[in-house]
Design a protein around this motif. Structure first.
Motif, PDB file in Angstrom:
ATOM      1  N   GLU A  28      40.487  34.464  48.829  1.00 31.94           N
ATOM      2  CA  GLU A  28      39.290  35.145  49.312  1.00 31.94           C
ATOM      3  C   GLU A  28      39.281  36.594  48.844  1.00 31.94           C
ATOM      4  OE1 GLU A  28      38.041  34.741  53.347  1.00 31.94           O
ATOM      5  OE2 GLU A  28      39.024  32.788  53.571  1.00 31.94           O
ATOM      6  N   ASN A  29      38.059  37.113  48.637  1.00 29.22           N
ATOM      7  CA  ASN A  29      37.857  38.495  48.194  1.00 29.22           C
ATOM      8  C   ASN A  29      38.500  38.774  46.842  1.00 29.22           C
ATOM      9  OD1 ASN A  29      36.436  39.306  50.571  1.00 29.22           O
ATOM     10  ND2 ASN A  29      38.400  39.389  51.646  1.00 29.22           N
ATOM     11  N   SER A  30      38.542  37.727  45.992  1.00 32.64           N
ATOM     12  CA  SER A  30      39.015  37.906  44.622  1.00 32.64           C
ATOM     13  C   SER A  30      38.112  37.076  43.714  1.00 32.64           C
ATOM     14  CB  SER A  30      40.475  37.480  44.481  1.00 32.64           C
ATOM     15  OG  SER A  30      40.615  36.090  44.708  1.00 32.64           O
TER      16      SER A  30
END
Length: 318
Positions: A28-30
């Motif tokens: 997540e968040n990549s």
């Protein structure tokens, strides 16, 4: 009695699969790079109907479609595969359904993000009832539960056999209504997980319960590369799958459904061993090409495969 005009009528999901292949799923968040991207039609009920159409059955789809660019692409695919959309209402208020599919090549896994549109529940008037009446088999999935239940009830009233793809449950948790829908099926072919999700029992006990309580004409649970389980006269039989080089397993279960319905309607195929072999051949051929539709075989391809491989043999599953 009026002659049936449709062999397989599908009510359920038709969407565009937007398939992104990645080396590994990112945290997540990549982010990560897409190594391949494809757009192919998908949807549980519609893919099974497309498989039946490829096998020279008269197949049709009865559910609303959007009027956007995605809807036009779906119409083109269906026309090319012989799947009739003559009975589909056009809904200009909703965009067409699509599913973003992320394929993790490292783990050979798939993650689905589905948009089912904002279509209102279908209204089953005399026109829709007439279409269902004209079909030999009504094939359903449970992506729109109200549509599935109402059309199944009409089919029962009109003497049309009901086939249910048991692979998804209602989102509201009403297992009693899921069980009610399953009880309307003459042909119930499920995923490996569905019987346990529906009953809370391990797979073997769940299938025995469904077979003994619901009394469908056909009860099968597909197991992927492990084959399938058939409930017959109070017992379970395990049939293997055909080993083939796998390119993409998306839609393999739906291909099995379409292949089975074609075999079920073939008056020359009366033994379950024959029908399961035909369905398994269609599924095996389907996974040898990317996407859910590209590998769907025609009748000649299926028959040549069966001549080469022979029929499958089942064994008691204790």
């Amino acid at each position: 009695m009026r002659e049936k005009q449709i062999d397989v009528l599908a009510v359920g999901h038709l969407c565009m699969d937007r398939i992104a292949y990645v080396g590994d799923f990112p945290e997540e968040n990549s982010s990560t790079h897409i190594v391949r991207y494809e757009e192919r039609p998908g949807g549980t009920a519609a893919t099974a109907a497309a498989a039946a159409a490829r096998l020279n059955l008269r197949a049709a789809y009865l559910s609303p479609l959007g009027s956007d660019e995605t809807g036009e692409m779906l119409r083109t695919w269906c026309r090319n595969y012989g799947l009739s959309l003559d009975f589909c209402p056009e809904d200009q208020s909703s965009g067409s359904r699509f599913t973003n599919v992320v394929v993790n090549q490292k783990k050979d896994s798939r993650t689905f993000f589905s948009w089912h549109g904002t279509f209102d529940p279908m209204v089953f008037g005399e026109k829709e009832r007439s279409v269902i009446r004209s079909a030999r088999i009504l094939h359903l999935d449970n992506t729109q539960p109200d549509n599935a239940r109402l059309s199944a009830e009409i089919a029962r009233e009109e003497g049309t056999l009901v086939s249910l793809d048991g692979s998804s449950l209602r989102k509201d948790g009403r297992l009693d209504l899921d069980y009610e829908l399953a009880s309307l099926a003459d042909i119930l072919i499920t995923s490996e997980a569905y019987p346990t999700q529906l009953t809370g029992l391990p797979l073997r006990e769940a299938l025995l319960k469904l077979g003994e309580e619901l009394h469908p004409k056909v009860l099968i649970s597909t197991l992927g590369e492990k084959g399938c389980l058939l409930f017959r006269e109070g017992k379970l039989w395990l049939y293997p799958s055909y080993p083939v080089p796998v390119v993409d397993t998306v839609g393999a279960g739906d291909a099995f459904h379409g292949g089975y319905l074609a075999a079920f309607l073939d008056e020359h195929l009366r033994e379950e061993r024959e029908r399961i072999s035909h369905a398994s051949a269609v599924a095996a051929l389907s996974v040898m090409a990317p996407g859910g539709w590209d590998g769907l075989p025609d009748r000649e391809m299926r028959d040549a495969f069966l001549r080469e491989k022979g029929y499958l043999e089942g064994a008691a599953f204790d």
